[in-house]
Design a protein around this motif. Structure first.
Motif, short mmCIF file in Angstrom:
data_model
loop_
_atom_site.label_atom_id
_atom_site.label_comp_id
_atom_site.label_asym_id
_atom_site.label_seq_id
_atom_site.Cartn_x
_atom_site.Cartn_y
_atom_site.Cartn_z
N SER A 66 -5.29 5.75 3.56
CA SER A 66 -6.33 6.11 2.45
C SER A 66 -6.66 5.43 1.61
N LEU A 67 -5.53 4.71 0.71
CA LEU A 67 -5.77 3.72 -0.36
C LEU A 67 -6.42 2.59 0.28
N SER A 68 -6.35 2.09 1.55
CA SER A 68 -6.76 0.94 2.04
C SER A 68 -8.48 0.96 1.68
N ASP A 69 -9.03 2.16 1.96
CA ASP A 69 -10.45 2.27 1.80
C ASP A 69 -11.06 1.98 0.49
N ARG A 70 -10.22 1.65 -0.45
CA ARG A 70 -10.66 1.15 -1.72
C ARG A 70 -10.42 -0.36 -1.86
N CYS A 71 -10.31 -1.00 -0.86
CA CYS A 71 -10.12 -2.46 -0.69
C CYS A 71 -11.07 -3.00 0.29
N THR A 72 -11.43 -4.43 0.08
CA THR A 72 -12.24 -4.96 1.29
C THR A 72 -11.32 -5.42 2.46
N ILE A 73 -11.93 -4.82 3.50
CA ILE A 73 -11.19 -5.03 4.70
C ILE A 73 -11.62 -6.20 5.48
N VAL A 74 -10.72 -7.14 5.83
CA VAL A 74 -10.98 -8.52 6.32
C VAL A 74 -10.96 -8.29 7.97
N GLU A 75 -11.47 -8.56 8.84
CA GLU A 75 -11.41 -8.37 10.29
C GLU A 75 -10.56 -9.71 10.75
N ARG A 76 -9.27 -9.56 10.60
CA ARG A 76 -8.39 -10.54 11.14
C ARG A 76 -7.37 -9.63 11.84
N THR A 77 -7.01 -10.05 13.09
CA THR A 77 -6.05 -9.35 13.62
C THR A 77 -5.08 -10.49 14.37
N GLY A 78 -3.71 -9.99 14.76
CA GLY A 78 -2.44 -10.80 15.03
C GLY A 78 -1.17 -10.24 14.35
N SER A 79 -0.46 -10.87 14.21
CA SER A 79 0.81 -10.50 13.44
C SER A 79 0.59 -10.32 11.85
N ALA A 80 0.58 -9.09 11.12
CA ALA A 80 0.22 -8.79 9.83
C ALA A 80 0.83 -10.15 8.97
N LEU B 279 0.85 -1.07 0.09
CA LEU B 279 0.05 -0.06 0.09
C LEU B 279 0.92 1.25 -0.04
N MET B 280 2.06 1.02 0.37
CA MET B 280 3.11 2.49 0.43
C MET B 280 3.87 2.45 -1.14
N ILE B 281 3.69 1.68 -1.80
CA ILE B 281 4.32 1.66 -3.05
C ILE B 281 4.10 3.01 -4.09
N PRO B 282 2.62 3.14 -4.02
CA PRO B 282 2.36 4.39 -4.89
C PRO B 282 3.22 5.70 -4.35
N VAL B 283 3.22 5.93 -3.18
CA VAL B 283 3.99 7.38 -2.88
C VAL B 283 5.60 6.91 -2.95
N GLN B 284 6.07 5.77 -2.66
CA GLN B 284 7.50 5.45 -2.46
C GLN B 284 8.13 5.35 -3.92
N PHE B 285 7.32 4.68 -4.86
CA PHE B 285 7.79 4.55 -6.03
C PHE B 285 7.15 5.06 -7.31
N LYS B 286 5.95 5.73 -6.97
CA LYS B 286 5.22 6.29 -8.02
C LYS B 286 4.43 5.23 -9.00
N VAL B 287 4.07 4.08 -8.31
CA VAL B 287 3.63 3.13 -9.23
C VAL B 287 1.95 3.06 -8.60
N ALA C 55 3.81 8.46 3.00
CA ALA C 55 3.58 7.15 2.49
C ALA C 55 2.58 6.21 3.44
N ALA C 56 2.63 6.11 4.51
CA ALA C 56 1.90 5.52 5.50
C ALA C 56 0.11 6.16 5.51
N LYS C 57 0.22 7.41 5.59
CA LYS C 57 -1.13 8.25 5.48
C LYS C 57 -1.65 7.75 4.27
N VAL C 58 -1.09 7.83 3.17
CA VAL C 58 -1.60 7.67 1.87
C VAL C 58 -1.95 6.13 1.73
N ALA C 59 -1.28 5.23 2.33
CA ALA C 59 -1.43 3.54 2.41
C ALA C 59 -3.09 3.60 3.12
#
Length: 121
Positions: free
Chosen positions: A62-76, A10-18, A56-60
């Protein structure tokens, strides 16, 4: 096809402009999944980082809003691995340790190539 997106994906768009969304669509991925564990990790990074990495983290987040969030927690990484096994989804990540774990169980990995595009590794 399904793809799970890791924090660094999710941080790629800011870090690498992709544009990861255009690139994932080009590769045939139309269902984008982000585990809650990744969202939690990004929120920690927003507080911890400064400068461009914080942006990059803030944009990430924000970008996560365009995805389906799955309610699973623990070590990523653990959540991503298990979710990939449960759903048959590929994973977008550049995390070397996670890539190794995913390859060991034959999960498809989408990675940044030549700092300009995504490709299935």
């Amino acid at each position: 096809m399904k793809v799970i997106i890791d924090t660094n994906g999710l941080m790629i768009p800011v870090q690498f402009k992709v544009d990861i969304f255009t690139e994932l669509k080009r590769l045939g991925y139309d269902e984008l999944i982000v585990p809650q564990a990744v969202i939690n990790e990004i929120k920690i990074l927003v507080k911890r980082y400064k400068g461009e990495n914080r942006i990059a983290a803030k944009v990430a987040l924000s970008l996560s809003d365009r995805c389906t969030i799955v309610e699973r927690t623990g070590s990523a990484d653990d959540v991503i691995l298990q979710l990939a096994l449960d759903t048959g989804a590929a994973v977008l990540t550049n995390d070397v340790g996670l890539v190794k774990r995913l390859k060991e169980v034959d999960v498809a990995v989408v990675r940044l190539r030549q700092k300009s595009r995504l490709d299935i590794a």
